[in-house]
Motif scaffolding. Structure first.
Motif, PDB file in Angstrom:
ATOM      1  N   VAL A   1      -4.787   5.076  -3.891  1.00  0.00           N
ATOM      2  CA  VAL A   1      -4.133   3.645  -3.554  1.00  0.00           C
ATOM      3  C   VAL A   1      -5.272   2.592  -3.159  1.00  0.00           C
ATOM      4  CG1 VAL A   1      -3.671   3.968  -1.102  1.00  0.00           C
ATOM      5  CG2 VAL A   1      -2.422   2.220  -2.630  1.00  0.00           C
ATOM      6  N   ALA A   2      -6.554   3.357  -2.379  1.00  0.00           N
ATOM      7  CA  ALA A   2      -7.475   2.310  -2.061  1.00  0.00           C
ATOM      8  C   ALA A   2      -8.354   2.026  -3.251  1.00  0.00           C
ATOM      9  CB  ALA A   2      -8.383   3.210  -1.327  1.00  0.00           C
TER      10      ALA A   2
ATOM     11  N   PRO B   1       0.878  -1.288   0.002  1.00  0.00           N
ATOM     12  CA  PRO B   1      -0.008   0.054  -0.079  1.00  0.00           C
ATOM     13  C   PRO B   1       0.869   1.189  -0.125  1.00  0.00           C
ATOM     14  CG  PRO B   1      -0.946  -1.708   1.509  1.00  0.00           C
ATOM     15  CD  PRO B   1       0.393  -2.095   1.187  1.00  0.00           C
TER      16      PRO B   1
ATOM     17  N   TYR C   1       1.559  10.809   0.757  1.00  0.00           N
ATOM     18  CA  TYR C   1       1.968   9.483   0.257  1.00  0.00           C
ATOM     19  C   TYR C   1       3.352   9.444  -0.199  1.00  0.00           C
ATOM     20  CZ  TYR C   1       1.147  12.502  -3.738  1.00  0.00           C
ATOM     21  OH  TYR C   1       1.089  13.572  -4.801  1.00  0.00           O
TER      22      TYR C   1
ATOM     23  N   SER D   1      -4.610   0.867   3.593  1.00  0.00           N
ATOM     24  CA  SER D   1      -4.136   1.788   2.435  1.00  0.00           C
ATOM     25  C   SER D   1      -4.635   3.280   2.781  1.00  0.00           C
ATOM     26  CB  SER D   1      -4.795   1.467   1.040  1.00  0.00           C
ATOM     27  OG  SER D   1      -4.421   0.401   0.609  1.00  0.00           O
TER      28      SER D   1
ATOM     29  N   CYS E   1      -6.479  -0.882  -5.022  1.00  0.00           N
ATOM     30  CA  CYS E   1      -6.875  -2.198  -4.112  1.00  0.00           C
ATOM     31  C   CYS E   1      -8.310  -2.689  -4.690  1.00  0.00           C
ATOM     32  CB  CYS E   1      -6.673  -1.831  -2.724  1.00  0.00           C
ATOM     33  SG  CYS E   1      -5.300  -1.467  -1.950  1.00  0.00           S
TER      34      CYS E   1
ATOM     35  N   ALA F   1       1.223   3.842  -3.251  1.00  0.00           N
ATOM     36  CA  ALA F   1       0.798   5.255  -2.972  1.00  0.00           C
ATOM     37  C   ALA F   1       1.669   6.279  -3.753  1.00  0.00           C
ATOM     38  CB  ALA F   1       0.592   5.366  -1.667  1.00  0.00           C
TER      39      ALA F   1
END
Length: 478
Positions: free
Chosen positions: A62-63, A50, A292, A283, A66, A54
């Protein structure tokens, strides 16, 4: 030439696999497969990827990387669940594709998965070693470079810790699946508690300004990769996808499942749902705690974020539990890899000694020994960051085969193949979506991963034509 293709496309009778695998003991239930799946998927990657994704590709989004990877993995997981429920054989995709498409395609899918397991064993052990060395360093204990790094890298001769943990897990598995499952269940609970503790503590240190802008403006990184925008999210999705491939390790052990029609779908889909929730939560907390860009080049973002926010004791405890919990991924990968090698030996595609089980506990320990030795050798020669690039490619090839295999499976269910209680929904649309999703992720991998997967494919084809095709049990039967 026509005879050659006819020979290569011969299909195995599913009843033969049922008979061959009947010596494997069906001792694993839903909780065991949930632990195996969560332990394999939520492994080294949740504590490293994560932050890396990022910083390198997606920023706070980044989420979304995912989530995108999880959607593709989820589509394929439905195909895996139906295949495993209908054909609960050792070897997962290799055995299934052998039945529905023919021997040469089964070999290609199995050979692709074999690369994943060889590399993943070394990858997870190397990641565990790196995290353990970082933890020891915080107490002033430094492992010499000669015993901390692979041969020829930063003065290294061998990664001693990685070698020891592979041998330790091999010893545990050689004693039987039940013993390994008990250890796996305990370690998975500890690891999930450590992740939940990080999320709870991290929520108290979030700065909302770090989420703005949520999707940074697109630009090209110095290495040519994408950052920001939807292209950055896509690049992050392909990178983080390797975290979700662990559900194949569940399917590889389906010959040891109790009531596989119910156990396999629940284990495969349930473990993926748990993993997605944990990945997205970690994340979002990480990028909320610090900007980040702070995670660039950071191999332990979770521990670093806790220490930098003033939670040094929590960082030490959580990292300690995380290191112990990483054994779960190694157990899962070595169980699955040894069952795949056993399947090759069972069918004569590789030396038959790999297909032999121990007399006392019915374990494929010859296959386990070969996997252990190769895992140690790979870990001794290649560094962690190099291995991480190679894992996804082979698995994605197998995922595409399994997704398309549903179209060949359905017409045979209730005839020569069992009619399973679980079936992939929205047929015939969802199998196509699963195939397209896996293909899109594959195309997003870097050129090096594609190149090495191509080389591995050529080697596999040579092995099949020179050895496997001529020693195959299926060929002798026909």
């Amino acid at each position: 030439m026509r005879q050659l293709f006819t020979r290569m496309l011969q299909k195995e009778d599913p009843s033969v696999y049922e008979d061959k695998d009947s010596h494997l003991k069906r001792v694993l239930g839903v909780k065991d497969f949930l632990a195996l799946g969560v332990g394999t998927i939520v492994s080294t990657t949740i504590f490293t990827l994560p932050g890396v994704v990022a910083a390198d590709h997606a920023g706070p989004a980044v989420a979304l990387s995912c989530l995108g990877a999880a959607i593709v993995a989820g589509l394929v997981a439905f195909a895996y669940a139906e295949m495993a429920a209908a054909m609960p054989f050792a070897g997962s995709a290799y055995s299934w594709i052998n039945v529905v498409f023919g021997e040469v395609f089964g070999w290609i899918a199995g050979w692709a998965l074999l690369a994943e397991y060889f590399i993943a064993v070394a990858f997870v052990a190397s990641g565990l070693s790196a995290n353990l060395r970082g933890l020891l360093a915080s107490f002033g204990l430094v492992v010499p470079n000669a015993l901390a790094n692979p041969l020829g890298h930063n003065g290294g001769v061998m990664d001693l810790i990685a070698t020891v943990v592979i041998l330790l897990v091999a010893w545990l598995l050689s004693r039987g699946v039940s013993e390994a499952a008990r250890v796996e269940n305990i370690l998975v609970v500890l690891k999930v508690l450590a992740i939940l503790a990080f999320i709870a503590i991290g929520l108290t240190a979030i700065h909302p300004s770090n989420y703005t802008p949520f999707i940074p403006a697109y630009h090209v990184n110095a290495d040519g990769s994408a950052f920001g925008g939807w292209k950055g999210i896509y690049a992050g999705m392909s990178t983080i996808f390797l975290a979700y491939i662990g559900f194949d390790s569940i399917a590889a052990n389906s010959a040891e499942a109790k009531n596989p029609e119910k156990t396999m779908p629940r284990g495969i889909i349930g473990s993926l749902i748990v993993a997605v929730i944990l990945f997205m939560a970690v994340s979002l907390v990480l990028v909320g705690m610090f900007k980040y860009s702070a995670y660039a080049g950071n191999a332990e973002p979770v521990g670093w974020a806790l220490r930098e926010s003033g939670h040094r004791l929590a960082a030490t405890v959580i990292e300690s539990v995380a290191v112990i919990g990483m054994f779960t991924a190694l157990i899962g990968m070595m169980m699955a890899g040894s069952r795949l090698l056993y399947s090759f030996g069972r069918d004569g595609m590789l030396p038959k000694t790999l297909g032999k089980l121990t007399a006392k506990k019915g374990q494929p320990n010859h296959a386990l020994l070969v996997l252990t030795v190769i895992g140690v050798i790979i870990g001794a020669l290649f560094p962690f960051d190099f291995l991480s690039q190679l894992i996804s490619a082979g698995t994605l090839i197998a995922f595409m085969f399994v997704s398309l295999g549903i179209y060949r499976l359905r017409p045979r269910e209730g005839k020569d193949i069992a009619d399973p209680a679980f079936k992939m929904p929205w047929y015939p649309v969802m199998p196509a979506l699963a195939f397209i999703g896996a293909l899109i992720v594959f195309l997003g991998l870097d050129i090096q991963a594609k190149l090495y997967s191509g080389v591995w494919f050529v080697i596999g084809l040579i092995v099949y034509l020179v050895y496997g095709m001529h020693h195959s049990v299926l060929d002798k039967k026909k």
